[in-house]
Design a protein around this motif. Structure first.
Motif, PDB file in Angstrom:
ATOM      1  N   ALA A 115       0.839  -1.207   0.000  1.00 40.45           N
ATOM      2  CA  ALA A 115       0.000   0.000   0.000  1.00 40.45           C
ATOM      3  C   ALA A 115       0.872   1.254   0.000  1.00 40.45           C
ATOM      4  O   ALA A 115       0.608   2.204  -0.750  1.00 40.45           O
ATOM      5  CB  ALA A 115      -0.946  -0.003   1.202  1.00 40.45           C
ATOM      6  N   ILE A 116       1.922   1.248   0.806  1.00 45.54           N
ATOM      7  CA  ILE A 116       2.832   2.397   0.819  1.00 45.54           C
ATOM      8  C   ILE A 116       3.523   2.526  -0.535  1.00 45.54           C
ATOM      9  O   ILE A 116       3.627   3.631  -1.077  1.00 45.54           O
ATOM     10  CB  ILE A 116       3.869   2.269   1.963  1.00 45.54           C
ATOM     11  CG1 ILE A 116       3.170   2.469   3.312  1.00 45.54           C
ATOM     12  CG2 ILE A 116       5.000   3.278   1.786  1.00 45.54           C
ATOM     13  CD1 ILE A 116       4.068   2.224   4.514  1.00 45.54           C
ATOM     14  N   ARG A 117       3.964   1.424  -1.107  1.00 45.22           N
ATOM     15  CA  ARG A 117       4.615   1.459  -2.431  1.00 45.22           C
ATOM     16  C   ARG A 117       3.654   2.036  -3.479  1.00 45.22           C
ATOM     17  O   ARG A 117       4.042   2.893  -4.284  1.00 45.22           O
ATOM     18  CB  ARG A 117       5.077   0.067  -2.850  1.00 45.22           C
ATOM     19  CG  ARG A 117       5.757   0.069  -4.230  1.00 45.22           C
ATOM     20  CD  ARG A 117       6.219  -1.312  -4.672  1.00 45.22           C
ATOM     21  NE  ARG A 117       7.223  -1.840  -3.754  1.00 45.22           N
ATOM     22  CZ  ARG A 117       7.054  -2.942  -3.019  1.00 45.22           C
ATOM     23  NH1 ARG A 117       5.950  -3.643  -3.105  1.00 45.22           N
ATOM     24  NH2 ARG A 117       8.006  -3.357  -2.217  1.00 45.22           N
ATOM     25  N   GLU A 118       2.426   1.564  -3.469  1.00 50.05           N
ATOM     26  CA  GLU A 118       1.424   2.047  -4.438  1.00 50.05           C
ATOM     27  C   GLU A 118       1.192   3.558  -4.273  1.00 50.05           C
ATOM     28  O   GLU A 118       1.123   4.302  -5.250  1.00 50.05           O
ATOM     29  CB  GLU A 118       0.125   1.262  -4.212  1.00 50.05           C
ATOM     30  CG  GLU A 118      -0.930   1.467  -5.249  1.00 50.05           C
ATOM     31  CD  GLU A 118      -2.166   0.614  -4.991  1.00 50.05           C
ATOM     32  OE1 GLU A 118      -3.176   0.888  -5.672  1.00 50.05           O
ATOM     33  OE2 GLU A 118      -2.154  -0.291  -4.121  1.00 50.05           O
ATOM     34  N   LEU A 119       1.097   3.999  -3.036  1.00 50.50           N
ATOM     35  CA  LEU A 119       0.868   5.422  -2.747  1.00 50.50           C
ATOM     36  C   LEU A 119       2.075   6.270  -3.159  1.00 50.50           C
ATOM     37  O   LEU A 119       1.916   7.310  -3.807  1.00 50.50           O
ATOM     38  CB  LEU A 119       0.572   5.577  -1.251  1.00 50.50           C
ATOM     39  CG  LEU A 119       0.122   6.935  -0.754  1.00 50.50           C
ATOM     40  CD1 LEU A 119      -1.144   7.398  -1.463  1.00 50.50           C
ATOM     41  CD2 LEU A 119      -0.124   6.873   0.746  1.00 50.50           C
ATOM     42  N   VAL A 120       3.268   5.825  -2.812  1.00 42.70           N
ATOM     43  CA  VAL A 120       4.485   6.565  -3.167  1.00 42.70           C
ATOM     44  C   VAL A 120       4.680   6.607  -4.679  1.00 42.70           C
ATOM     45  O   VAL A 120       5.033   7.653  -5.229  1.00 42.70           O
ATOM     46  CB  VAL A 120       5.727   5.969  -2.459  1.00 42.70           C
ATOM     47  CG1 VAL A 120       7.014   6.551  -3.034  1.00 42.70           C
ATOM     48  CG2 VAL A 120       5.652   6.207  -0.959  1.00 42.70           C
ATOM     49  N   ASP A 121       4.426   5.504  -5.379  1.00 39.09           N
ATOM     50  CA  ASP A 121       4.545   5.495  -6.844  1.00 39.09           C
ATOM     51  C   ASP A 121       3.614   6.528  -7.468  1.00 39.09           C
ATOM     52  O   ASP A 121       4.007   7.281  -8.369  1.00 39.09           O
ATOM     53  CB  ASP A 121       4.243   4.109  -7.416  1.00 39.09           C
ATOM     54  CG  ASP A 121       5.355   3.099  -7.171  1.00 39.09           C
ATOM     55  OD1 ASP A 121       6.460   3.503  -6.762  1.00 39.09           O
ATOM     56  OD2 ASP A 121       5.105   1.895  -7.382  1.00 39.09           O
ATOM     57  N   PHE A 122       2.379   6.561  -6.999  1.00 36.02           N
ATOM     58  CA  PHE A 122       1.399   7.536  -7.498  1.00 36.02           C
ATOM     59  C   PHE A 122       1.875   8.960  -7.215  1.00 36.02           C
ATOM     60  O   PHE A 122       1.840   9.830  -8.083  1.00 36.02           O
ATOM     61  CB  PHE A 122       0.033   7.277  -6.843  1.00 36.02           C
ATOM     62  CG  PHE A 122      -1.002   8.303  -7.194  1.00 36.02           C
ATOM     63  CD1 PHE A 122      -1.731   8.209  -8.369  1.00 36.02           C
ATOM     64  CD2 PHE A 122      -1.265   9.354  -6.337  1.00 36.02           C
ATOM     65  CE1 PHE A 122      -2.695   9.157  -8.694  1.00 36.02           C
ATOM     66  CE2 PHE A 122      -2.238  10.308  -6.644  1.00 36.02           C
ATOM     67  CZ  PHE A 122      -2.946  10.204  -7.828  1.00 36.02           C
ATOM     68  N   ALA A 123       2.319   9.188  -5.976  1.00 37.94           N
ATOM     69  CA  ALA A 123       2.769  10.528  -5.575  1.00 37.94           C
ATOM     70  C   ALA A 123       3.973  10.971  -6.405  1.00 37.94           C
ATOM     71  O   ALA A 123       4.021  12.111  -6.880  1.00 37.94           O
ATOM     72  CB  ALA A 123       3.114  10.533  -4.090  1.00 37.94           C
ATOM     73  N   ALA A 124       4.956  10.078  -6.581  1.00 36.79           N
ATOM     74  CA  ALA A 124       6.164  10.427  -7.329  1.00 36.79           C
ATOM     75  C   ALA A 124       5.841  10.731  -8.787  1.00 36.79           C
ATOM     76  O   ALA A 124       6.393  11.670  -9.362  1.00 36.79           O
ATOM     77  CB  ALA A 124       7.180   9.296  -7.226  1.00 36.79           C
ATOM     78  N   GLU A 125       4.956   9.946  -9.357  1.00 35.29           N
ATOM     79  CA  GLU A 125       4.583  10.198 -10.755  1.00 35.29           C
ATOM     80  C   GLU A 125       3.883  11.542 -10.898  1.00 35.29           C
ATOM     81  O   GLU A 125       4.209  12.328 -11.785  1.00 35.29           O
ATOM     82  CB  GLU A 125       3.674   9.080 -11.273  1.00 35.29           C
ATOM     83  CG  GLU A 125       3.356   9.228 -12.746  1.00 35.29           C
ATOM     84  CD  GLU A 125       2.552   8.060 -13.291  1.00 35.29           C
ATOM     85  OE1 GLU A 125       1.660   8.316 -14.115  1.00 35.29           O
ATOM     86  OE2 GLU A 125       2.825   6.905 -12.903  1.00 35.29           O
ATOM     87  N   SER A 126       2.941  11.831 -10.005  1.00 33.69           N
ATOM     88  CA  SER A 126       2.225  13.106 -10.114  1.00 33.69           C
ATOM     89  C   SER A 126       3.087  14.279  -9.676  1.00 33.69           C
ATOM     90  O   SER A 126       2.901  15.395 -10.143  1.00 33.69           O
ATOM     91  CB  SER A 126       0.915  13.073  -9.311  1.00 33.69           C
ATOM     92  OG  SER A 126       1.179  12.980  -7.929  1.00 33.69           O
TER      93      SER A 126
END
Length: 142
Positions: free
Chosen positions: A16-27
């Motif tokens: 869940a943290i990985r998914e959230l961080v990936d989204f945040a980094a991309e945006s």
């Protein structure tokens, strides 16, 4: 605000943290691996599962142009988050800031903590409206 909200499919803390961080980094236009390492390093010292179904992972990252707050709404409660109240997490709020921007970082953490984490009725409303983006956003803006 809706560009900073994601529905998380992962059912365990690390994913869940990985998914959230990936989204945040991309945006946010920064390196997701560096951000993930910083968040997980911080998490290794003390879980950011604060209770009331909310977690607040956070980290300071070198070279981040501006602070970023991203809200992850869990499709399934994350039961291995190690919260203070031993309850599963349903809302994960990621906060990242530049490592040199200490005052702003602490200000954002304090604001989120004071305005959201202690308001259980609001948290319950947010969780119940997680599939209704317009309602969710209007609750955050109240």
């Amino acid at each position: 605000p809706e560009k900073n909200i994601i529905c998380l499919k992962s059912a365990n803390k690390k994913d869940a943290i990985r998914e959230l961080v990936d989204f945040a980094a991309e945006s946010g236009g920064y390196d997701g691996m560096t951000a993930l390492q910083a968040v997980m390093e911080r998490e290794s010292h003390l879980s950011t599962g604060l209770g009331n179904k909310v977690a607040l992972p956070h980290a300071r990252i070198p070279g981040l142009p501006q602070p970023q707050v991203v809200i992850g709404l869990c499709d399934k409660p994350v039961s291995d988050y190690e919260c203070l109240d031993n309850q599963p997490v349903e809302i994960i709020i990621l906060i990242v800031s530049d490592e040199s921007d200490h005052n702003r970082y602490l200000s954002i953490l304090k604001s989120v903590s004071n305005n959201l984490l202690t308001n259980k009725p609001l948290i319950d409303k947010l969780i119940s409206s997680r599939n209704q983006p317009e309602r969710f956003i209007s609750l955050l803006q109240e």
